[in-house]
Design a protein around this motif. Structure first.
Motif, PDB file in Angstrom:
ATOM      1  N   ARG A   1      -7.970  42.157-100.502  1.00  0.00           N
ATOM      2  CA  ARG A   1      -7.400  43.136-101.433  1.00  0.00           C
ATOM      3  C   ARG A   1      -5.884  43.000-101.507  1.00  0.00           C
ATOM      4  N   MET A   2      -5.230  42.835-100.355  1.00  0.00           N
ATOM      5  CA  MET A   2      -3.776  42.747-100.339  1.00  0.00           C
ATOM      6  C   MET A   2      -3.294  41.482-101.044  1.00  0.00           C
ATOM      7  N   LEU A   3      -3.962  40.344-100.797  1.00  0.00           N
ATOM      8  CA  LEU A   3      -3.554  39.113-101.448  1.00  0.00           C
ATOM      9  C   LEU A   3      -3.776  39.182-102.956  1.00  0.00           C
ATOM     10  N   SER A   4      -4.828  39.871-103.378  1.00  0.00           N
ATOM     11  CA  SER A   4      -5.074  40.060-104.809  1.00  0.00           C
ATOM     12  C   SER A   4      -3.955  40.872-105.446  1.00  0.00           C
ATOM     13  N   ASN A   5      -3.519  41.904-104.739  1.00  0.00           N
ATOM     14  CA  ASN A   5      -2.415  42.722-105.242  1.00  0.00           C
ATOM     15  C   ASN A   5      -1.135  41.909-105.356  1.00  0.00           C
ATOM     16  N   GLU A   6      -0.894  41.014-104.386  1.00  0.00           N
ATOM     17  CA  GLU A   6       0.328  40.221-104.412  1.00  0.00           C
ATOM     18  C   GLU A   6       0.297  39.190-105.536  1.00  0.00           C
ATOM     19  N   ILE A   7      -0.887  38.653-105.834  1.00  0.00           N
ATOM     20  CA  ILE A   7      -1.007  37.749-106.976  1.00  0.00           C
ATOM     21  C   ILE A   7      -0.699  38.493-108.265  1.00  0.00           C
ATOM     22  N   ASP A   8      -1.179  39.740-108.372  1.00  0.00           N
ATOM     23  CA  ASP A   8      -0.862  40.563-109.542  1.00  0.00           C
ATOM     24  C   ASP A   8       0.638  40.772-109.666  1.00  0.00           C
ATOM     25  N   ASN A   9       1.298  41.011-108.533  1.00  0.00           N
ATOM     26  CA  ASN A   9       2.744  41.221-108.552  1.00  0.00           C
ATOM     27  C   ASN A   9       3.466  39.995-109.097  1.00  0.00           C
ATOM     28  N   ILE A  10       3.044  38.815-108.630  1.00  0.00           N
ATOM     29  CA  ILE A  10       3.679  37.584-109.090  1.00  0.00           C
ATOM     30  C   ILE A  10       3.446  37.383-110.582  1.00  0.00           C
ATOM     31  N   SER A  11       2.250  37.747-111.036  1.00  0.00           N
ATOM     32  CA  SER A  11       1.879  37.510-112.430  1.00  0.00           C
ATOM     33  C   SER A  11       2.565  38.462-113.393  1.00  0.00           C
ATOM     34  N   PHE A  12       2.775  39.719-112.980  1.00  0.00           N
ATOM     35  CA  PHE A  12       3.180  40.745-113.935  1.00  0.00           C
ATOM     36  C   PHE A  12       4.541  41.392-113.662  1.00  0.00           C
ATOM     37  N   LEU A  13       5.058  41.324-112.445  1.00  0.00           N
ATOM     38  CA  LEU A  13       6.341  41.957-112.166  1.00  0.00           C
ATOM     39  C   LEU A  13       7.494  41.077-112.628  1.00  0.00           C
ATOM     40  N   SER A  14       8.580  41.707-113.069  1.00  0.00           N
ATOM     41  CA  SER A  14       9.789  40.977-113.435  1.00  0.00           C
ATOM     42  C   SER A  14      10.422  40.385-112.184  1.00  0.00           C
TER      43      SER A  14
ATOM     44  N   PHE B   1     -20.608  46.493 -83.300  1.00  0.00           N
ATOM     45  CA  PHE B   1     -19.769  47.151 -84.305  1.00  0.00           C
ATOM     46  C   PHE B   1     -18.484  46.367 -84.581  1.00  0.00           C
ATOM     47  N   LEU B   2     -18.153  45.404 -83.695  1.00  0.00           N
ATOM     48  CA  LEU B   2     -16.973  44.586 -83.939  1.00  0.00           C
ATOM     49  C   LEU B   2     -17.128  43.759 -85.223  1.00  0.00           C
ATOM     50  N   ALA B   3     -18.378  43.448 -85.585  1.00  0.00           N
ATOM     51  CA  ALA B   3     -18.613  42.704 -86.827  1.00  0.00           C
ATOM     52  C   ALA B   3     -18.123  43.509 -88.021  1.00  0.00           C
ATOM     53  N   LEU B   4     -18.375  44.819 -87.997  1.00  0.00           N
ATOM     54  CA  LEU B   4     -17.902  45.683 -89.080  1.00  0.00           C
ATOM     55  C   LEU B   4     -16.386  45.765 -89.083  1.00  0.00           C
ATOM     56  N   ASN B   5     -15.799  45.804 -87.891  1.00  0.00           N
ATOM     57  CA  ASN B   5     -14.331  45.812 -87.803  1.00  0.00           C
ATOM     58  C   ASN B   5     -13.741  44.570 -88.446  1.00  0.00           C
ATOM     59  N   LEU B   6     -14.373  43.406 -88.181  1.00  0.00           N
ATOM     60  CA  LEU B   6     -13.862  42.154 -88.712  1.00  0.00           C
ATOM     61  C   LEU B   6     -14.043  42.083 -90.225  1.00  0.00           C
ATOM     62  N   ILE B   7     -15.201  42.548 -90.717  1.00  0.00           N
ATOM     63  CA  ILE B   7     -15.430  42.572 -92.162  1.00  0.00           C
ATOM     64  C   ILE B   7     -14.409  43.481 -92.844  1.00  0.00           C
ATOM     65  N   GLU B   8     -14.135  44.616 -92.255  1.00  0.00           N
ATOM     66  CA  GLU B   8     -13.133  45.537 -92.806  1.00  0.00           C
ATOM     67  C   GLU B   8     -11.760  44.873 -92.865  1.00  0.00           C
ATOM     68  N   LEU B   9     -11.413  44.175 -91.793  1.00  0.00           N
ATOM     69  CA  LEU B   9     -10.111  43.502 -91.724  1.00  0.00           C
ATOM     70  C   LEU B   9      -9.993  42.433 -92.809  1.00  0.00           C
ATOM     71  N   LEU B  10     -11.027  41.618 -92.957  1.00  0.00           N
ATOM     72  CA  LEU B  10     -11.000  40.545 -93.951  1.00  0.00           C
ATOM     73  C   LEU B  10     -10.977  41.101 -95.368  1.00  0.00           C
ATOM     74  N   SER B  11     -11.680  42.202 -95.597  1.00  0.00           N
ATOM     75  CA  SER B  11     -11.678  42.832 -96.921  1.00  0.00           C
ATOM     76  C   SER B  11     -10.289  43.351 -97.271  1.00  0.00           C
ATOM     77  N   GLN B  12      -9.597  43.919 -96.289  1.00  0.00           N
ATOM     78  CA  GLN B  12      -8.233  44.397 -96.511  1.00  0.00           C
ATOM     79  C   GLN B  12      -7.312  43.240 -96.884  1.00  0.00           C
ATOM     80  N   LYS B  13      -7.495  42.091 -96.223  1.00  0.00           N
ATOM     81  CA  LYS B  13      -6.654  40.938 -96.515  1.00  0.00           C
ATOM     82  C   LYS B  13      -6.884  40.437 -97.939  1.00  0.00           C
TER      83      LYS B  13
END
Length: 216
Positions: free
Chosen positions: A131-144, A117-129
């Protein structure tokens, strides 16, 4: 050297079981400003930052350095090239004396055999990363610029006691704006009563107001 930080300092919580498993392996001690791995190398392992602070950066063909992000303790990094088999796209160095655990393929296979089940934990962790980096790219692109600075202060302050040790130039590099722009925004934020600026230190006075400003 011209540089700026593409992503803000951040941390993703590692699932408890994964965290405890990684901690069972001995850590390597790295001194401040020591290179951990270099751009272009083949990744034979990824890293668990047990303590300290690490910066991820890239060097362009014209000699410019661009900072991607900064990791604090109890996070993993360097995993993308480890799993996809391609050369590393970035370099990593310590910003503080750090203890780092290197996780290689033999470790991963052993962990997964003992606890699948640790494999699922790792996949979950990487997916969160991702998603978070995608959100930060959006912030750089669109926020003042003002909102990027407010967002940076808010994120950094999550792990501090309302005081951030940095200069206007540091923050400018972190959000991709000039030092002059940071100073201008700080004058405005100070007038609003949101922050107080001291020598190489920013004191957050009204975190809720910063968050409200970011969300409007």
């Amino acid at each position: 050297m011209n540089e700026w930080n593409i992503f803000s300092t951040h941390k993703i919580d590692i699932p408890t079981e994964l965290f405890e498993t990684f901690k069972t392996k001995p850590a390597q001690a790295f001194k401040k400003n020591q290179i951990i791995y270099r751009q272009g190398e083949i990744a034979k392992s990824f890293c668990y930052l047990k303590s300290g602070q690490v910066q991820i950066f890239v060097n362009s063909s014209d000699g410019l350095e661009k900072i991607f992000t900064t990791y604090k303790k109890e996070t993993i990094f360097g995993e993308a090239s480890f799993f996809d088999g391609f050369p590393r796209m970035s370099s990593a160095k310590t910003l503080l004396d750090s203890d780092i655990i290197m996780i290689d393929k033999a470790d991963i296979m052993l962990y997964f055999q003992k606890k699948p089940f640790l494999a699922l934990n790792l996949i979950e962790l990487l997916s969160q990363k991702v998603r978070m980096l995608s959100n930060e790219i959006d912030n750089i692109s669109f926020l003042s610029a003002e909102k990027r600075i407010a967002q940076y202060l808010f994120n950094i302050n999550l792990d501090t006691n309302c005081s951030i040790a940095c200069t206007h130039e540091d923050i400018g590099k972190a959000v991709g704006v000039s030092r002059v722009t940071v100073s201008r925004v700080f004058i405005k934020f100070s007038k609003y009563g949101w922050i107080d600026t001291k020598y190489k230190k920013i004191v957050i006075l009204d975190k809720d107001a910063l968050l409200k400003f970011i969300e409007t």
